[in-house]
Motif scaffolding. Structure first.
Motif, mmCIF file in Angstrom:
data_model
loop_
_atom_site.group_PDB
_atom_site.id
_atom_site.type_symbol
_atom_site.label_atom_id
_atom_site.label_comp_id
_atom_site.label_asym_id
_atom_site.label_seq_id
_atom_site.Cartn_x
_atom_site.Cartn_y
_atom_site.Cartn_z
ATOM 1 N N ASP A 50 -3.518 88.082 0.417
ATOM 2 C CA ASP A 50 -3.884 88.483 -0.942
ATOM 3 C C ASP A 50 -2.846 88.004 -1.954
ATOM 4 N N LYS A 51 -1.988 87.066 -1.553
ATOM 5 C CA LYS A 51 -0.920 86.587 -2.419
ATOM 6 C C LYS A 51 -1.233 85.184 -2.926
ATOM 7 N N SER A 52 -0.898 84.940 -4.188
ATOM 8 C CA SER A 52 -1.092 83.611 -4.768
ATOM 9 C C SER A 52 0.157 83.230 -5.555
ATOM 10 N N PRO A 53 0.511 81.949 -5.587
ATOM 11 C CA PRO A 53 1.688 81.519 -6.337
ATOM 12 C C PRO A 53 1.540 81.802 -7.829
ATOM 13 N N ALA A 54 2.637 82.190 -8.467
ATOM 14 C CA ALA A 54 2.675 82.406 -9.913
ATOM 15 C C ALA A 54 3.645 81.386 -10.495
ATOM 16 N N VAL A 55 3.096 80.361 -11.135
ATOM 17 C CA VAL A 55 3.900 79.244 -11.625
ATOM 18 C C VAL A 55 3.820 79.197 -13.146
ATOM 19 N N ASP A 56 4.963 79.186 -13.801
ATOM 20 C CA ASP A 56 4.991 79.097 -15.259
ATOM 21 C C ASP A 56 4.349 77.798 -15.718
ATOM 22 N N ARG A 57 3.679 77.851 -16.868
ATOM 23 C CA ARG A 57 2.966 76.680 -17.369
ATOM 24 C C ARG A 57 3.898 75.521 -17.682
ATOM 25 N N ASP A 58 5.187 75.792 -17.930
ATOM 26 C CA ASP A 58 6.152 74.739 -18.242
ATOM 27 C C ASP A 58 6.922 74.262 -17.014
ATOM 28 N N ALA A 59 6.569 74.741 -15.833
ATOM 29 C CA ALA A 59 7.210 74.264 -14.602
ATOM 30 C C ALA A 59 6.495 73.004 -14.123
ATOM 31 N N PHE A 60 7.204 72.190 -13.344
ATOM 32 C CA PHE A 60 6.618 70.976 -12.759
ATOM 33 C C PHE A 60 6.569 71.127 -11.247
ATOM 34 N N ILE A 61 5.358 71.029 -10.702
ATOM 35 C CA ILE A 61 5.168 71.036 -9.247
ATOM 36 C C ILE A 61 4.621 69.663 -8.879
ATOM 37 N N ALA A 62 5.378 68.883 -8.132
ATOM 38 C CA ALA A 62 4.942 67.538 -7.757
ATOM 39 C C ALA A 62 3.668 67.598 -6.916
ATOM 40 N N PRO A 63 2.809 66.591 -7.045
ATOM 41 C CA PRO A 63 1.516 66.618 -6.334
ATOM 42 C C PRO A 63 1.636 66.775 -4.822
ATOM 43 N N SER A 64 2.691 66.226 -4.219
ATOM 44 C CA SER A 64 2.817 66.302 -2.763
ATOM 45 C C SER A 64 3.642 67.498 -2.298
ATOM 46 N N ALA A 65 4.064 68.341 -3.226
ATOM 47 C CA ALA A 65 4.778 69.565 -2.849
ATOM 48 C C ALA A 65 3.773 70.634 -2.410
ATOM 49 N N SER A 66 4.260 71.660 -1.722
ATOM 50 C CA SER A 66 3.404 72.765 -1.287
ATOM 51 C C SER A 66 4.067 74.084 -1.672
ATOM 52 N N VAL A 67 3.376 74.856 -2.492
ATOM 53 C CA VAL A 67 3.848 76.180 -2.898
ATOM 54 C C VAL A 67 2.820 77.174 -2.388
ATOM 55 N N ILE A 68 3.227 78.003 -1.422
ATOM 56 C CA ILE A 68 2.260 78.772 -0.639
ATOM 57 C C ILE A 68 2.583 80.256 -0.695
#
Length: 272
Positions: A50-68
């Motif tokens: 029931d958990k989902s990542p919470a990423v700020d709109r100004d953060a950069f997550i590279a396309p090949s990264a995995s945030v789980i």
């Protein structure tokens, strides 16, 4: 995610599963001519339980990264190519202006042998170098973890402390503020200079600016990419000495000039 968001997410999942089923059916009809094509199911942001990542709109997550799973990423932070942040059995918190560089791994532990709960907490303006492993640790604001370093369960890296590249920091080790630790196992090496402490913050700032460039590039459409390739080919810069010999003066087209707020130091040098 609200009720409407869950409904839309579920609908999208059904549509994708339908497409996969049609692909399998088409492959069956192809019979002996069928060639198995493995389509990557990589998701940069992935829910778990029931958990989902919470990423700020100004953060950069590279396309090949995995945030789980249970992961929070703050404003201006960047998670670079190939990195994995896996918040499955506990939580991961990343502050603001922090960079976790390419191929790094951040994980957690539900508890250690003594029953201590071990989330991973990474503060503000932290630099974690390429290929580092951070497991169930606390890294305070403006700390620095070098490339290929490994931090085991319960490690605490205090503010303005540095772990040298390739070091192995044993469980429950505390690295005091203003010190460099290095080796396998890591031990006190020396005190940080004022210039080195200032560099830690500058390194984080540099990566905030660099992430803006990568974020802008990753949002470009195919047409924009092709257009820029044409411009670069047309206005390709040669060696200045070569240009002066043939009497050519080259100007950078406005389409290729970065905004002033991105890498301002380079922009100033270009003007000079």
């Amino acid at each position: 995610m609200g009720t409407l968001g869950r409904a839309v997410y579920t609908l999208g999942n059904w549509i994708r599963q339908t497409g996969q089923a049609m692909d399998r059916l088409g492959s069956t009809f192809q019979g002996g001519y069928f060639i198995q094509e493995h389509v990557s199911r990589h998701r940069t942001l992935m829910n778990l339980y029931d958990k989902s990542p919470a990423v700020d709109r100004d953060a950069f997550i590279a396309p090949s990264a995995s945030v789980i799973g249970d992961v929070q990423v703050g404003q201006g932070s960047s998670i670079w190519y190939g990195s994995v942040l896996r918040g499955d059995v506990n939580s991961i918190s990343v502050g603001s202006g922090t960079n976790i560089q390419d191929n790094s791994l951040v994980h957690v532990a539900k508890s250690n042998l003594s029953g201590k709960v071990l989330p991973t907490i990474i503060g503000n303006n932290v630099t974690i170098g390429h290929g580092a492993v951070v497991h169930g640790c606390i890294i305070e604001d403006e700390a620095f973890v070098g490339m290929g370093a490994t931090l085991l369960d319960g490690v605490v890296v205090e503010k303005h402390a540095m772990v040298a590249a390739g070091s192995l920091v044993r469980q429950d080790t505390r690295i005091p503020s203003g010190e460099v630790w290095a080796g396998n196992p890591a031990k006190f090496l020396r005190k940080l200079s004022e210039e080195e402490i200032a560099f830690i913050l500058q390194s984080a700032t540099n990566y905030v600016n660099l992430a803006k460039v990568h974020a802008a590039e990753n949002t470009k459409s195919f047409d924009e990419i092709e257009f820029e390739k044409m411009l670069r080919k047309k206005f390709a810069r040669r060696d200045e000495e070569y240009d002066s010999m043939i009497g050519v003066v080259r100007e950078t087209p406005p389409e290729l000039v970065l905004p002033d707020n991105i890498l301002p130091e380079k922009a100033q040098k270009a003007v000079q």
